[in-house]
Design a protein around this motif. Structure first.
Motif, mmCIF file in Angstrom:
data_model
loop_
_atom_site.group_PDB
_atom_site.id
_atom_site.type_symbol
_atom_site.label_atom_id
_atom_site.label_comp_id
_atom_site.label_asym_id
_atom_site.label_seq_id
_atom_site.Cartn_x
_atom_site.Cartn_y
_atom_site.Cartn_z
ATOM 1 N N SER A 384 66.956 40.428 45.185
ATOM 2 C CA SER A 384 68.126 40.952 44.468
ATOM 3 C C SER A 384 69.413 40.548 45.170
ATOM 4 N N ASP A 385 69.407 40.542 46.514
ATOM 5 C CA ASP A 385 70.592 40.104 47.253
ATOM 6 C C ASP A 385 70.828 38.614 47.048
ATOM 7 N N GLY A 419 72.277 33.956 34.140
ATOM 8 C CA GLY A 419 70.828 33.887 34.264
ATOM 9 C C GLY A 419 70.278 34.751 35.380
ATOM 10 N N TYR A 420 71.153 35.312 36.198
ATOM 11 C CA TYR A 420 70.704 36.173 37.292
ATOM 12 C C TYR A 420 70.643 37.636 36.875
ATOM 13 N N ARG A 421 71.188 37.944 35.700
ATOM 14 C CA ARG A 421 71.110 39.305 35.150
ATOM 15 C C ARG A 421 70.680 39.236 33.686
ATOM 16 N N PRO A 422 69.474 38.756 33.416
ATOM 17 C CA PRO A 422 69.046 38.594 32.027
ATOM 18 C C PRO A 422 68.963 39.915 31.273
ATOM 19 N N TRP A 423 68.870 41.017 32.002
ATOM 20 C CA TRP A 423 68.814 42.310 31.327
ATOM 21 C C TRP A 423 70.090 42.604 30.557
ATOM 22 N N LEU A 424 71.198 41.917 30.906
ATOM 23 C CA LEU A 424 72.439 42.138 30.155
ATOM 24 C C LEU A 424 72.264 41.746 28.691
ATOM 25 N N ALA A 425 71.466 40.689 28.415
ATOM 26 C CA ALA A 425 71.239 40.281 27.025
ATOM 27 C C ALA A 425 70.532 41.388 26.262
ATOM 28 N N GLY A 426 69.577 42.059 26.925
ATOM 29 C CA GLY A 426 68.903 43.183 26.275
ATOM 30 C C GLY A 426 69.860 44.316 25.966
ATOM 31 N N THR A 501 71.573 31.281 23.047
ATOM 32 C CA THR A 501 71.998 30.096 23.799
ATOM 33 C C THR A 501 72.294 30.437 25.249
ATOM 34 N N ALA A 502 72.963 31.575 25.465
ATOM 35 C CA ALA A 502 73.296 31.986 26.829
ATOM 36 C C ALA A 502 72.045 32.263 27.639
ATOM 37 N N VAL A 503 71.077 32.941 27.016
ATOM 38 C CA VAL A 503 69.834 33.236 27.721
ATOM 39 C C VAL A 503 69.118 31.948 28.101
ATOM 40 N N VAL A 504 69.018 31.015 27.138
ATOM 41 C CA VAL A 504 68.334 29.749 27.402
ATOM 42 C C VAL A 504 69.052 28.980 28.516
ATOM 43 N N ALA A 505 70.417 28.919 28.455
ATOM 44 C CA ALA A 505 71.176 28.186 29.471
ATOM 45 C C ALA A 505 71.003 28.825 30.842
ATOM 46 N N GLY A 506 71.094 30.150 30.905
ATOM 47 C CA GLY A 506 70.967 30.833 32.184
ATOM 48 C C GLY A 506 69.593 30.694 32.783
#
Length: 514
Positions: A384-385, A419-426, A501-506
């Protein structure tokens, strides 16, 4: 050659004591009268010619059987130049509490132990000398340079409590010095720099409490030094730049409690390799610290360690911890609490914040320091760090992009955290799903083909709009006559594409990097 008859009483005493190695002590026992700094006022009863000293060392007096000859004198004023250039000296030379009127020359000489302690000397030139013993200058005052260029010393070099005032830029010139033991220069004070490039110091260099004065120049020039330990701690003060370019220090390089006042550049450590690097300085250095392409197996710093600008490109380390000048030795790679901070305190989010603030001291955007720090966190299991560090790297990089790149970067940051916080998309999908369900529930759409298809379901319809691939059969079966609902449908479709698109790019960026 001196004859015995022409010697003065103190010289005769020295002549007679030499075969048995006895000390001739001319001191009065009154401290004020025995100060070497005021020895120019001493009279004939305490005066010895340097030529007599040289003659004894070079064999003018026969040795005594059953005793070890040595020249030992204390409290004398030695007049003339003690010139032993190129000589081979088989006896110990011990001078204590004396005042020498002219420079001592040991250039190219081969000698045994040399002790010039607690004395006043205009300077010592021992370049190319070979000392098969100890070179002890402790507590002496040199009103001239100490020259040890390409010298070799079998024992220790003792410069503890020595004061040296060079006539030019350098107080000590010892490039290419080869030691078989250590250099002890604790509380050494110089007016001029200490220059030891390429020296070999297997026993270490100890400068605890030393004060090197060479403002706006180089206080310590130790480029390409090979040493076991370099200790610049315990109040060590450098008024001038400390240069350790290309140094190889096997064990410890420490600046704990040090003061670095280098003007524009305080420390140059480019391409140096050290075992343990302790940079817990007493106060922030006044100039830039340059650690480009340096490597440390273990690194420790402190809250007040770093100046405004630190050059970190290419700096690598096995582990790093934050600490104060204290007793704890737990590092980030071995501590049970995984502390990346200091002392024995529990690691907190503030540790990563401090590390990121440290990286931002590097001018401009350089990705390697972020990757190095993230890699270390991954290695010790703090994923996480590591993600926080890499997210900070992308945010720093974003500031270097053109307006379109910055806009897209902000979008990636808000939606998936690069891409380091994919939960934001959810979170976004849940929020939009709730919004669409509530709005569409309050209005009734018109069926494309009346009497056919499944009944209208606000939740399923919203999900059908948000998912850009495939379909749930609701989006094509209904249309809106209510303008607000129609525009919301368009917004949900566009948001679905952007989020996807953002999820795929990240995710692609993360996978490629890993």
């Amino acid at each position: 050659m001196h004859s015995y008859d022409e010697l003065t009483p103190p010289e005769r005493a020295l002549w007679e004591a030499f075969p048995e190695g006895r000390r001739v002590d001319l001191r009065t026992g009154v401290p004020e009268e025995d100060e070497a700094a005021t020895g120019d006022r001493w009279g004939p009863e305490r005066t010895v010619r340097a030529s007599v000293v040289a003659a004894l060392l070079l064999g003018a007096q026969s040795e005594s059987s059953g005793a070890v000859a040595a020249l030992r004198i204390a409290g004398a004023r030695i007049t003339g130049r003690l010139d032993l250039t190129g000589s081979e000296i088989r006896h110990t030379l011990s001078i204590e509490g004396c005042r020498l009127e002219e420079e001592v020359s040991l250039r190219g000489a081969t000698t045994r132990t040399v002790e010039i302690v607690n004395s006043w000397v205009p300077g010592i030139d021992a370049r190319l000398a070979r000392v098969d013993g100890v070179l002890d200058l402790s507590r002496s005052v040199l009103e001239g340079a100490l020259v040890l260029i390409n010298a070799r010393v079998a024992g220790v070099l003792d410069l503890d409590d020595v004061r040296i005032s060079g006539e030019g830029e350098w107080a000590v010139l010892a490039g290419g010095l080869v030691m078989e033991a250590g250099v002890f220069a604790r509380r050494l004070t110089t007016r001029g720099g200490l220059r030891i490039p390429g020296a070999q110091l297997p026993g270490g260099l100890f400068l605890g409490g030393a004060r090197l004065e060479n403002p706006d120049r180089v206080a310590l020039a130790a480029g390409h030094v090979v040493a076991s330990t370099v200790e610049c701690s315990g109040g060590f003060t450098a008024r001038g730049t400390v240069r350790l370019r290309g140094a190889r220090i096997e064990d410890l390089l420490t600046f704990e409690g040090a003061h670095l006042d280098g003007g524009r550049t305080a420390l140059v450590g480019t391409a140096m390799h050290v075992g343990d690097f302790d940079f817990r300085t007493a106060s922030p250095p006044s100039g830039t610290v340059d650690l480009r392409s340096a490597h440390a197996h273990w690194c420790q710093d402190g809250e007040r360690a770093w100046p405004e600008e630190v050059l970190l490109e290419g700096f690598t380390y096995g582990s790093i911890r934050y600490g104060t000048p204290a007793t704890s030795t737990e590092d980030v790679g071995t501590g049970e609490d995984g502390s990346a901070g200091g002392g024995a305190t529990t690691r907190t989010r503030d540790d990563v914040v401090r590390r990121l603030a440290w990286l931002r001291r590097n001018p401009g955007y350089v990705p390697q320091p972020y990757e190095q720090l993230a890699g270390m966190y991954r290695q010790i299991g703090h994923d996480s760090d590591a993600r926080r560090v890499l997210l900070a790297k992308q945010r720093h990089r974003r500031r270097t992009l053109n307006p379109a790149g910055r806009l897209w970067g902000h979008l990636l940051d808000v939606t998936v955290g690069y891409g380091y916080r994919p939960w934001l998309a959810g979170v976004w999908l849940m929020a939009l799903t709730l919004l669409g369900t509530l709005v569409f529930r309050t209005h009734s759409p018109v069926p494309v083909k009346p009497g056919e298809g499944a009944p209208f379901q606000p939740l399923v319809y919203t999900l059908d709009l948000l998912v850009p691939i495939g379909g749930l059969g609701q989006r094509t079966a209904w249309y809106w006559t209510h303008d607000a609902s129609q525009w919301l449908a368009y917004l949900l479709i566009a948001s679905g594409w952007v989020l996807t698109t953002a999820v795929v790019a990240g995710v692609t960026r993360t996978l490629n990097r890993n």
